[in-house]
Design a protein around this motif. Sequence first.
Motif, PDB file in Angstrom:
ATOM      1  N   ARG A 277       3.015  -6.823   5.469  1.00  0.00           N
ATOM      2  CA  ARG A 277       3.435  -6.809   7.293  1.00  0.00           C
ATOM      3  C   ARG A 277       4.546  -8.168   7.236  1.00  0.00           C
ATOM      4  O   ARG A 277       3.840  -9.312   7.517  1.00  0.00           O
ATOM      5  CB  ARG A 277       2.709  -6.655   8.398  1.00  0.00           C
TER       6      ARG A 277
ATOM      7  N   GLY B 152      10.821   4.668   4.529  1.00  0.00           N
ATOM      8  CA  GLY B 152      11.929   4.098   4.832  1.00  0.00           C
ATOM      9  C   GLY B 152      11.471   4.076   6.172  1.00  0.00           C
ATOM     10  O   GLY B 152      10.725   3.725   7.405  1.00  0.00           O
TER      11      GLY B 152
ATOM     12  N   GLN C 103       0.425  -0.560  12.344  1.00  0.00           N
ATOM     13  CA  GLN C 103      -0.930  -0.804  11.517  1.00  0.00           C
ATOM     14  C   GLN C 103      -2.130  -1.795  11.446  1.00  0.00           C
ATOM     15  O   GLN C 103      -3.505  -1.051  11.665  1.00  0.00           O
ATOM     16  CB  GLN C 103      -0.319  -1.345   9.885  1.00  0.00           C
TER      17      GLN C 103
ATOM     18  N   TYR D  26       1.127  -1.316  -0.198  1.00  0.00           N
ATOM     19  CA  TYR D  26      -0.151   0.188  -0.449  1.00  0.00           C
ATOM     20  C   TYR D  26       0.510   1.666   0.387  1.00  0.00           C
ATOM     21  O   TYR D  26       0.051   1.760  -0.421  1.00  0.00           O
ATOM     22  CB  TYR D  26      -1.223  -0.324   1.386  1.00  0.00           C
TER      23      TYR D  26
ATOM     24  N   THR E  43      -5.624   4.526   2.303  1.00  0.00           N
ATOM     25  CA  THR E  43      -5.630   5.012   0.919  1.00  0.00           C
ATOM     26  C   THR E  43      -5.105   3.515  -0.530  1.00  0.00           C
ATOM     27  O   THR E  43      -3.749   3.617  -0.274  1.00  0.00           O
ATOM     28  CB  THR E  43      -4.777   6.930   1.147  1.00  0.00           C
TER      29      THR E  43
ATOM     30  N   ASN F 297       9.842   0.226  12.239  1.00  0.00           N
ATOM     31  CA  ASN F 297       8.789  -1.589  12.693  1.00  0.00           C
ATOM     32  C   ASN F 297       9.141  -2.482  13.743  1.00  0.00           C
ATOM     33  O   ASN F 297      10.347  -2.269  13.941  1.00  0.00           O
ATOM     34  CB  ASN F 297       9.887  -1.481  11.349  1.00  0.00           C
TER      35      ASN F 297
ATOM     36  N   ASP G 168       1.563   4.244  14.545  1.00  0.00           N
ATOM     37  CA  ASP G 168       0.629   4.036  13.845  1.00  0.00           C
ATOM     38  C   ASP G 168      -0.542   3.026  13.438  1.00  0.00           C
ATOM     39  O   ASP G 168      -0.130   1.783  13.829  1.00  0.00           O
ATOM     40  CB  ASP G 168       0.955   4.260  12.298  1.00  0.00           C
TER      41      ASP G 168
HETATM   42  C1  LIG Z   1       6.849   6.336   6.325  1.00  0.00           C
HETATM   43  S1  LIG Z   1       5.803   5.175   6.222  1.00  0.00           S
HETATM   44  C2  LIG Z   1       6.623   4.031   8.012  1.00  0.00           C
HETATM   45  C3  LIG Z   1       7.205   3.465   8.642  1.00  0.00           C
HETATM   46  C4  LIG Z   1       7.405   2.572   9.153  1.00  0.00           C
HETATM   47  N1  LIG Z   1       8.296   2.548   8.190  1.00  0.00           N
HETATM   48  C5  LIG Z   1       7.024   1.156   8.979  1.00  0.00           C
HETATM   49  O1  LIG Z   1       5.977   0.974   7.733  1.00  0.00           O
HETATM   50  O2  LIG Z   1       6.375   0.361  10.289  1.00  0.00           O
HETATM   51  C6  LIG Z   1       4.305   6.478   7.948  1.00  0.00           C
HETATM   52  C7  LIG Z   1       3.302   5.602   8.101  1.00  0.00           C
HETATM   53  O3  LIG Z   1       2.340   6.091   7.033  1.00  0.00           O
HETATM   54  C8  LIG Z   1       0.691   5.102   7.054  1.00  0.00           C
HETATM   55  N2  LIG Z   1       1.091   4.507   5.592  1.00  0.00           N
HETATM   56  C9  LIG Z   1       1.557   4.252   4.313  1.00  0.00           C
HETATM   57  N3  LIG Z   1       1.032   3.984   3.425  1.00  0.00           N
HETATM   58  C10 LIG Z   1      -0.360   4.479   3.949  1.00  0.00           C
HETATM   59  C11 LIG Z   1      -1.581   4.057   2.759  1.00  0.00           C
HETATM   60  N4  LIG Z   1      -1.644   4.097   1.825  1.00  0.00           N
HETATM   61  N5  LIG Z   1      -3.035   4.322   3.343  1.00  0.00           N
HETATM   62  C12 LIG Z   1      -3.296   4.964   4.802  1.00  0.00           C
HETATM   63  N6  LIG Z   1      -1.802   4.667   5.560  1.00  0.00           N
HETATM   64  C13 LIG Z   1      -0.877   4.786   5.230  1.00  0.00           C
HETATM   65  C14 LIG Z   1       1.793   3.903   7.764  1.00  0.00           C
HETATM   66  O4  LIG Z   1       1.062   4.045   8.759  1.00  0.00           O
HETATM   67  C15 LIG Z   1       2.656   4.193   8.148  1.00  0.00           C
HETATM   68  O5  LIG Z   1       3.397   4.241   9.057  1.00  0.00           O
END
Ligand SMILES: C[S@@+](CC[C@H](N)C(=O)[O-])C[C@H]1O[C@@H](n2cnc3c(N)ncnc32)[C@H](O)[C@@H]1O
Length: 382
Positions: A134, A63, A122, A19, A192, A97, A158
């Motif tokens: 995951r 990342g 998540q 995603y 999303t 993570n 998150d």
């Molecule tokens: C930079 S990312 C991730 C941090 C870390 N790499 C992880 O995955 O645990 C930040 C956050 O954006 C959210 N995220 C990323 N893509 C998404 C999507 N398509 N829809 C909703 N939330 C999203 C996730 O909850 C994620 O933890």
Amino acid sequence: MEPLALYIHWPFCLSKCPYCDFNSHVREVLPQARFRAALLRELEWEAERLGRRPLRSIFFGGGTPSLMEPETVGALIARARALFLPADDIEITLEANPTSIEAGRFGGYRDAGVNRVSIGVQSLDEADLARLGRQHSAAQAVAALEIGRRLFPRLSFDLIYARPGQTLAAWRVELARALDLAADHLSLYQLTMEPGTAFEALHRRGEIVLPDEETAAALYEATAEEAGRFGLLPYEVSNYAKPGSESRHNLAYWRYGDYAGIGPGAHGRVSLGDRLLATRRHRAPEIWAERVEAKGHGSGEDVAVTPQERAREMLLMGLRLSEGISAARFAARTGMTLEKATEPDILAQAIEAGYLVHERDSLRPTREGRLRLDALLGALVC
Ligand SMILES: C[S@@+](CC[C@H](N)C(=O)[O-])C[C@H]1O[C@@H](n2cnc3c(N)ncnc32)[C@H](O)[C@@H]1O
Ligand code: SF4
């Protein structure tokens, strides 16, 4: 001098979640030493032109920054502290993570100066964690939260909701469990479909079906309600905190403060004299590193943001916040009034409909306004 928020991007992950469209890449061997040297070098380069200005926050994002060696994190924090004027209560966050966490590493980040972690849990549902691609189980996520809470004064995590097939009742149960584990902050995102991701392709083919608009709205309402029962209030569309525990770093973006971005794909908005520069680093990690090695930074051309663009950006960011936009700050940052920067008829209609509140010194969205924010902003912003 406008205080600074510093963002440092670590572009590597153990695997790519279907995603996610963040600038994240999988490599067999992580080039730790090369990226540590390049990040330090780009930080020096940016600091040289910005000068020794107040530094309020540092955010290691990705990342997966919890794949960084703690020594790398420590070296970057120490350098940033020396190059800028760190606030006494500087907030230093690292995204982690659950897969890449073990107590020793977390202790290393704490000793390096990190004082807040944000963990990508998540979901607490095993089947959905697998569907989200995951690499960790719910039990590993819970263990990571426990370690995080023991070691850091501030912790966020998150969750992604409005997942395919998710019912309101199931989300309430999952969220209540999560809230039991929460500390002072939570980010709760609706799933999303981002262009170019595996999920988006499946969605286009009808193989992923998302909750309809009505269910998504009900999920959003339930989210705010459950979080509120635990004293976590929505200060931004997807972010909930105990009062005083809002993410200072993210508030700097939403309040349209200055932020510098270091690392592949990182972007920034930094004031230089009376100009506001939009900066963006090259996205591909190795090309970025080559450029930094050759010339000290991985940027293309920085561009000055015009007053109209500033106004547009500040409206798009600021109306995500429950506190809204301060009229005085809007004028100071953009040289325009809020009235001049918005469509007058739409503004009047949005106020009339109860989506926005316009007071003498601010413009802010109501709860109903936040529910319809994308549509509202599309129409409102000139
Ligand atoms: C930079 S990312 C991730 C941090 C870390 N790499 C992880 O995955 O645990 C930040 C956050 O954006 C959210 N995220 C990323 N893509 C998404 C999507 N398509 N829809 C909703 N939330 C999203 C996730 O909850 C994620 O933890
Ligand atoms: S969600 Fe996190 S772990 Fe997954 S690909 Fe994106 S940045 Fe990497």
